[in-house]
Write a protein that holds these residues in place. Structure first.
Motif, PDB file in Angstrom:
ATOM      1  N   LYS A   1      -0.696 -33.013  26.955  1.00 24.04           N
ATOM      2  CA  LYS A   1      -1.975 -33.370  26.324  1.00 24.04           C
ATOM      3  C   LYS A   1      -2.641 -32.151  25.701  1.00 24.04           C
ATOM      4  O   LYS A   1      -3.347 -32.256  24.699  1.00 24.04           O
ATOM      5  N   GLU A   2      -2.412 -30.994  26.317  1.00 21.12           N
ATOM      6  CA  GLU A   2      -3.008 -29.752  25.814  1.00 21.12           C
ATOM      7  C   GLU A   2      -2.127 -29.089  24.757  1.00 21.12           C
ATOM      8  O   GLU A   2      -2.438 -27.997  24.277  1.00 21.12           O
ATOM      9  N   GLY A   3      -1.015 -29.734  24.434  1.00 24.72           N
ATOM     10  CA  GLY A   3      -0.147 -29.224  23.382  1.00 24.72           C
ATOM     11  C   GLY A   3       0.727 -28.059  23.784  1.00 24.72           C
ATOM     12  O   GLY A   3       1.144 -27.264  22.937  1.00 24.72           O
ATOM     13  N   ARG A   4       1.015 -27.929  25.065  1.00 26.33           N
ATOM     14  CA  ARG A   4       1.890 -26.836  25.505  1.00 26.33           C
ATOM     15  C   ARG A   4       3.032 -27.384  26.355  1.00 26.33           C
ATOM     16  O   ARG A   4       2.914 -28.419  27.005  1.00 26.33           O
ATOM     17  N   HIS A   5       4.134 -26.659  26.321  1.00 27.85           N
ATOM     18  CA  HIS A   5       5.280 -27.006  27.153  1.00 27.85           C
ATOM     19  C   HIS A   5       5.164 -26.269  28.481  1.00 27.85           C
ATOM     20  O   HIS A   5       4.888 -25.069  28.512  1.00 27.85           O
ATOM     21  N   LEU A   6       5.361 -26.974  29.568  1.00 28.71           N
ATOM     22  CA  LEU A   6       5.390 -26.348  30.892  1.00 28.71           C
ATOM     23  C   LEU A   6       6.804 -26.479  31.435  1.00 28.71           C
ATOM     24  O   LEU A   6       7.284 -27.591  31.667  1.00 28.71           O
ATOM     25  N   GLU A   7       7.471 -25.351  31.597  1.00 25.45           N
ATOM     26  CA  GLU A   7       8.844 -25.366  32.102  1.00 25.45           C
ATOM     27  C   GLU A   7       8.826 -25.331  33.632  1.00 25.45           C
ATOM     28  O   GLU A   7       8.350 -24.363  34.235  1.00 25.45           O
ATOM     29  N   ILE A   8       9.315 -26.395  34.227  1.00 27.46           N
ATOM     30  CA  ILE A   8       9.421 -26.450  35.686  1.00 27.46           C
ATOM     31  C   ILE A   8      10.890 -26.283  36.048  1.00 27.46           C
ATOM     32  O   ILE A   8      11.749 -27.037  35.588  1.00 27.46           O
ATOM     33  N   LEU A   9      11.152 -25.270  36.843  1.00 25.33           N
ATOM     34  CA  LEU A   9      12.516 -24.907  37.223  1.00 25.33           C
ATOM     35  C   LEU A   9      12.686 -25.157  38.715  1.00 25.33           C
ATOM     36  O   LEU A   9      11.907 -24.646  39.527  1.00 25.33           O
ATOM     37  N   GLY A  10      13.676 -25.960  39.068  1.00 28.16           N
ATOM     38  CA  GLY A  10      13.886 -26.300  40.467  1.00 28.16           C
ATOM     39  C   GLY A  10      15.245 -25.857  40.968  1.00 28.16           C
ATOM     40  O   GLY A  10      16.229 -25.857  40.219  1.00 28.16           O
ATOM     41  N   TYR A  11      15.275 -25.468  42.223  1.00 31.46           N
ATOM     42  CA  TYR A  11      16.551 -25.174  42.875  1.00 31.46           C
ATOM     43  C   TYR A  11      16.629 -25.973  44.171  1.00 31.46           C
ATOM     44  O   TYR A  11      15.738 -25.869  45.020  1.00 31.46           O
ATOM     45  N   VAL A  12      17.680 -26.774  44.304  1.00 34.47           N
ATOM     46  CA  VAL A  12      17.892 -27.572  45.512  1.00 34.47           C
ATOM     47  C   VAL A  12      18.919 -26.863  46.384  1.00 34.47           C
ATOM     48  O   VAL A  12      20.089 -26.748  46.011  1.00 34.47           O
ATOM     49  N   LEU A  13      18.481 -26.375  47.531  1.00 34.74           N
ATOM     50  CA  LEU A  13      19.378 -25.699  48.469  1.00 34.74           C
ATOM     51  C   LEU A  13      19.996 -26.759  49.373  1.00 34.74           C
ATOM     52  O   LEU A  13      19.319 -27.348  50.212  1.00 34.74           O
ATOM     53  N   GLY A  14      21.276 -27.012  49.172  1.00 37.28           N
ATOM     54  CA  GLY A  14      21.948 -28.021  49.980  1.00 37.28           C
ATOM     55  C   GLY A  14      23.390 -28.181  49.554  1.00 37.28           C
ATOM     56  O   GLY A  14      23.840 -27.566  48.581  1.00 37.28           O
ATOM     57  N   THR A  15      24.117 -29.015  50.285  1.00 42.01           N
ATOM     58  CA  THR A  15      25.517 -29.289  49.965  1.00 42.01           C
ATOM     59  C   THR A  15      25.732 -30.786  49.803  1.00 42.01           C
ATOM     60  O   THR A  15      24.847 -31.598  50.094  1.00 42.01           O
TER      61      THR A  15
END
Length: 514
Positions: free
Chosen positions: A460-474
């Motif tokens: 809505k504010e005209g910006r990209h928000l990069e969300i980076l996730g790491y899932v620790l698991g097998t």
């Protein structure tokens, strides 16, 4: 507003169980605040700080269970207390019908003579006493409890050393013994690589990466976080190395820790030098030269430690999928961020995962702040206010004093995430999601509403928000690894394949002019 108090005398539950129950109690309809905790001074201080401490609670003993509920009316409080009792019943009812309870370690040891290990999670005031009883019964010990004095820790470890036993802890949260994960741990295949770790999530990460690269674990021996301090002297790590050296199934040893005290590092590396098996050394933020001079195999990152371990254990390095950084993705994200979006904010459940991302950022940037920074000038003076690149270990005492660990209750991290997402100078928010025994039943699911809200607000504010996730698991873990990853991807979250890659991607996404 009404407040009701229940004190159950001489009723003990471990802190992990009570944190989980408190989280569920606070979700009961009509409850404004609920606290379920043992009657320790620290817990009373927490109650005092939130205005819930009463004379009745003040008089509670450390062996007493305190239940406090605050709601709009007496009726809602009473209803909540009934619901809390049901939670306790469900917890008790989940146990096997064949499970036998013993009132003391002595009676348990006498009834199960083949047992050789005790996992102890009791009030810190009694933890050292119970650990000594276990050692006296010739049992190895994993001591989950904290609030054990350093003098008691030294005495216990010296006693265990004299008896040829392992004394893992205090405050030891992760171990895999005989292919069984204890406390917080992941389901990994059995193999020929042994780990000695002074870091819980660091040990989890390396064990998971070894599994990912096709290797497996013989034993993962935890030491407790203070083991490599000047005072303790690395007693457990040294004994752990010896135990794995003598273990026929173990072909390669991996050591994991934050940088030890200088004198302790000398002792550890001296043992590495004399060890007849190859040893990979991952001291986070540590120096390479001393390790190489000791004949060890230095690893700068957790991923490198895992790769070196599996190769030394017999894997063909050329056939490994090392999961290299995706540079086209990096360029794509850079193009989406505005010049003002210069900073990374890392919100971590795992302390070592936070450390690794922070050190990788420090390799490229100077203005890297944290609540666990070793550099005084870059240690946050106010943990509630981020500066420049900020990496927060939300499982640290700064955030968990009197509150559940974010691996159990993510509410504190959710609130902080939404706050960070509003900052127009933030380009990337990095988060870990830890699967396995002892963790939240759906760590991704509870974050999704906040993730979707933050992305929508940024758009809505005209910006990209990069969300980076790491899932620790097998692939063997519960909840299902692939399902957790898919939930994040469906919400527009970028997925990192390892803790190392998460840190590298985050720092590169916001690099300008490269």
């Amino acid at each position: 507003m009404s407040t009701k108090v229940v004190i159950k005398q001489s009723t003990y539950f471990d802190s992990v169980s009570l944190m989980s129950l408190s989280t569920k109690a606070n979700q009961i309809e009509g409850v404004e605040q609920a606290v379920i905790a043992m009657g320790t001074d620290m817990n009373k201080e927490v109650l005092k700080n939130v205005g819930l401490l009463t004379p009745e609670l003040e008089a509670a003993k450390t062996s007493d269970l305190m239940i406090v509920v605050k709601a709009a009316t007496d009726e809602l409080c009473e209803s909540a207390l009934i619901a809390i009792e049901e939670l306790f019943k469900k917890k008790g009812g989940s146990k096997s019908a064949t499970e036998i309870k013993y009132s003391t370690i002595d009676s348990a040891a006498a009834s199960i003579p083949e047992a050789n290990l005790a996992v102890i999670s009791v009030n810190g005031a009694f933890a050292a006493r119970e650990a000594r009883k276990a050692l006296e019964n010739d049992l190895h010990v994993m001591l989950f409890s904290d609030n054990v004095s350093i003098e008691e820790e030294i005495a216990l470890k010296q006693f265990a050393h004299e008896k040829g036993l392992l004394m893992m802890g205090p405050d030891c949260g992760t171990a895999i013994i005989g292919n069984v994960a204890l406390c917080f741990g992941n389901a990994v295949r059995k193999g020929n690589i042994g780990i000695v770790g002074a870091s819980g999530t660091g040990s989890q990460e390396v064990s998971v990466r070894i599994h990912d690269f096709g290797g497996g674990i013989t034993q993962l021996i935890g030491t407790g976080g203070r083991d490599l301090s000047e005072q303790v002297g690395g007693i457990m790590m040294l004994d752990g190395i010896k135990a794995l050296e003598e273990d026929e199934a173990t072909k390669v040893i991996v050591l994991i820790s934050k940088p030890p005290a200088a004198s302790v590092q000398e002792k550890v590396l001296a043992q590495v030098k004399s060890c007849k098996k190859p040893v990979v050394v991952y001291f986070i933020g540590g120096e390479e030269t001393p390790v190489l001079e000791a004949g060890g195999h230095f690893a700068k990152t957790s991923k490198e430690a895992a790769i070196k371990a599996v190769v030394l254990a017999g894997a063909n390095e050329d056939e490994l999928n090392k999961r290299a950084l995706n540079w086209p993705l990096i360029e794509e994200v850079r193009a989406k961020l505005t010049p003002e979006q210069k900073y990374v904010r890392g919100l971590f459940c795992g302390g070592t995962l936070c450390d690794e991302a922070m050190y990788l950022a420090m390799d490229k940037y100077e203005d890297v702040y944290s609540n666990i920074q070793k550099k005084a000038d870059y240690k946050l003076k106010n943990i509630h206010e981020s500066k420049a690149h900020t990496f927060l270990d939300m499982g640290d005492d700064d955030f968990t004093n009197g509150k559940p660990h974010p691996m159990i209750d993510p509410s504190t991290r959710i609130a902080r995430f939404l706050e960070e997402a509003k900052d127009p100078s933030v380009g990337v928010i990095l988060m870990d999601f830890i699967l396995g025994f002892g963790s939240h039943e759906d760590p991704v699911g509870v974050m999704l509403p906040a993730i979707l809200e933050a992305k929508a607000n940024a758009a809505k504010e005209g910006r990209h928000l990069e969300i980076l996730g790491y899932v620790l698991g097998t692939d063997l873990d519960t909840p299902n690894f692939d399902e957790q990853v898919k939930k994040l991807m469906d919400a527009g979250v970028t997925i990192a394949s390892s803790s190392t890659n998460a840190g590298l991607l985050a720092r590169e996404f916001v690099a300008k002019g490269e």
